[in-house]
Design a protein around this motif. Structure first.
Motif, short mmCIF file in Angstrom:
data_model
loop_
_atom_site.label_atom_id
_atom_site.label_comp_id
_atom_site.label_asym_id
_atom_site.label_seq_id
_atom_site.Cartn_x
_atom_site.Cartn_y
_atom_site.Cartn_z
N LEU A 37 0.72 -1.19 -0.12
CA LEU A 37 -0.03 0.07 0.04
C LEU A 37 0.89 1.11 0.06
O LEU A 37 0.54 2.02 -0.67
CB LEU A 37 -1.18 0.17 1.36
N ASN A 38 2.01 1.36 0.89
CA ASN A 38 2.85 2.49 0.68
C ASN A 38 3.59 2.63 -0.49
O ASN A 38 3.80 3.92 -0.65
CB ASN A 38 3.85 2.26 1.87
N VAL A 39 3.76 1.53 -1.26
CA VAL A 39 4.45 1.90 -2.78
C VAL A 39 3.38 2.41 -3.38
O VAL A 39 3.55 3.43 -4.11
CB VAL A 39 4.85 0.51 -3.33
N LYS A 40 2.25 1.95 -3.38
CA LYS A 40 1.10 2.74 -4.21
C LYS A 40 0.82 4.16 -3.83
O LYS A 40 0.45 4.98 -4.53
CB LYS A 40 -0.19 1.84 -4.05
N ARG A 41 1.10 4.42 -2.63
CA ARG A 41 0.74 5.70 -2.04
C ARG A 41 1.78 6.58 -2.32
O ARG A 41 1.55 7.83 -2.83
CB ARG A 41 0.54 5.82 -0.50
N LEU A 42 2.79 6.53 -2.47
CA LEU A 42 4.03 7.07 -2.71
C LEU A 42 4.09 7.15 -4.25
O LEU A 42 4.41 8.50 -4.77
CB LEU A 42 5.44 6.64 -2.46
N ALA A 43 3.91 6.23 -5.02
CA ALA A 43 3.52 6.66 -6.63
C ALA A 43 2.73 7.46 -6.90
O ALA A 43 2.62 8.31 -7.82
CB ALA A 43 3.23 5.01 -7.17
N TYR A 44 1.42 7.75 -5.93
CA TYR A 44 0.38 8.65 -6.34
C TYR A 44 0.92 9.91 -5.99
O TYR A 44 0.25 10.96 -6.45
CB TYR A 44 -0.72 8.25 -5.43
N GLY B 210 9.21 21.70 -13.75
CA GLY B 210 7.73 21.96 -14.30
C GLY B 210 7.22 20.63 -15.28
O GLY B 210 6.76 20.61 -16.07
N ASN B 211 8.02 19.43 -14.63
CA ASN B 211 7.55 18.10 -15.70
C ASN B 211 6.83 17.10 -14.59
O ASN B 211 7.28 16.40 -14.44
CB ASN B 211 9.10 17.33 -15.72
N ILE B 212 5.51 17.65 -14.05
CA ILE B 212 4.58 16.98 -13.48
C ILE B 212 3.78 15.80 -14.42
O ILE B 212 3.12 16.61 -15.09
CB ILE B 212 3.79 17.43 -12.53
N LYS B 213 4.21 14.55 -14.48
CA LYS B 213 3.23 13.91 -15.11
C LYS B 213 2.07 13.41 -14.57
O LYS B 213 2.24 12.99 -13.19
CB LYS B 213 4.22 12.64 -15.62
N THR B 214 0.95 13.61 -14.85
CA THR B 214 -0.31 12.97 -14.15
C THR B 214 -0.84 11.73 -14.80
O THR B 214 -1.98 11.12 -13.97
CB THR B 214 -1.30 13.91 -13.92
N ASN B 215 -0.55 11.25 -15.85
CA ASN B 215 -1.10 10.21 -16.48
C ASN B 215 -0.70 8.63 -15.99
O ASN B 215 -1.39 7.60 -16.25
CB ASN B 215 -1.16 10.37 -18.03
N ASN B 216 0.34 8.99 -15.51
CA ASN B 216 1.15 7.29 -15.12
C ASN B 216 2.03 7.66 -13.81
O ASN B 216 3.16 7.96 -13.78
CB ASN B 216 2.01 6.82 -16.13
N TYR B 217 1.22 7.68 -12.58
CA TYR B 217 1.81 7.97 -11.44
C TYR B 217 2.81 7.09 -10.89
O TYR B 217 3.05 6.25 -11.59
CB TYR B 217 0.56 7.80 -10.51
N GLY B 218 3.68 8.16 -10.38
CA GLY B 218 5.12 7.32 -10.17
C GLY B 218 6.25 7.31 -11.07
O GLY B 218 7.62 7.26 -10.73
N ASP B 219 6.05 7.81 -12.36
CA ASP B 219 7.04 7.98 -13.25
C ASP B 219 7.99 9.01 -12.76
O ASP B 219 9.25 8.73 -13.08
CB ASP B 219 6.64 8.48 -14.92
N ASP B 220 8.00 10.18 -12.31
CA ASP B 220 8.76 11.15 -12.02
C ASP B 220 9.73 10.73 -10.66
O ASP B 220 10.66 11.51 -10.85
CB ASP B 220 8.10 12.50 -11.70
N LEU B 221 9.31 9.89 -10.03
CA LEU B 221 10.10 9.63 -8.93
C LEU B 221 11.33 8.98 -9.27
O LEU B 221 12.47 9.40 -8.26
CB LEU B 221 9.43 8.29 -7.91
N ASN B 222 11.54 8.44 -10.29
CA ASN B 222 13.03 7.87 -10.53
C ASN B 222 13.66 8.92 -11.55
O ASN B 222 14.74 8.33 -11.99
CB ASN B 222 12.71 6.61 -11.10
N ASN B 223 13.12 9.77 -11.96
CA ASN B 223 13.95 10.65 -13.02
C ASN B 223 14.78 11.67 -12.42
O ASN B 223 14.47 12.14 -11.23
CB ASN B 223 13.04 11.46 -13.89
#
Length: 139
Positions: free
Chosen positions: A68-75, A126-139
């Motif tokens: 659940l925490n992985v899901k939450r953080l990805a959101y 300025g690169n906030i993606k909202t269509n696939n949550y979590g993508d920005d966390l590893n960039n």
């Protein structure tokens, strides 16, 4: 590849997890605080013991709370994108984590930076993606 009844059980378990994981993403039940193993095992359609085994085997997480925490953080990028002026406490709450100390601890453990640092980087890029949550966390 596994054969016979063991192979069928593996495929059934994997199918149950994938179907469950999709339900979790669609319903966003992970955003609720206090979600119980009973609720989630019922959603998966198995007993609590089988649920725990399937979560460990197919999610890559040690247990339901970590899953659940992985899901939450990805959101998190969604919450920041929708509410860039929220406090970290409000972000934690909207991600389904009731206490900011818990939020800070699991975030730092998982990503190696604090939530404040992450928000600062995300908003300044300025690169906030909202269509696939979590993508920005590893960039």
């Amino acid at each position: 590849m596994a054969t016979g009844s063991a192979g069928i059980r593996v495929r059934v378990s994997e199918h149950l997890f994938l179907k469950f994981d999709s339900k979790i993403d669609e319903s966003k039940v992970f955003l609720r605080t206090g979600v119980t193993r009973d609720e989630l095992s019922e959603l998966m359609g198995v007993d609590k013991t089988v649920f725990s085994l399937i979560i460990r085997e197919y999610s890559g997480c040690k247990n339901m709370n970590e899953y659940l925490n992985v899901k939450r953080l990805a959101y998190l990028p969604h919450v920041i994108a929708d509410h860039p002026n929220y406090t970290l406490e409000a972000i934690a709450r909207d991600c389904g984590i009731g206490r900011s100390s818990t939020f800070n601890r699991i975030f730092k453990q998982h990503y190696g930076i604090t939530p404040s640092e992450f928000r600062q980087r995300l908003l300044s890029s300025g690169n906030i993606k909202t269509n696939n949550y979590g993508d920005d966390l590893n960039n």
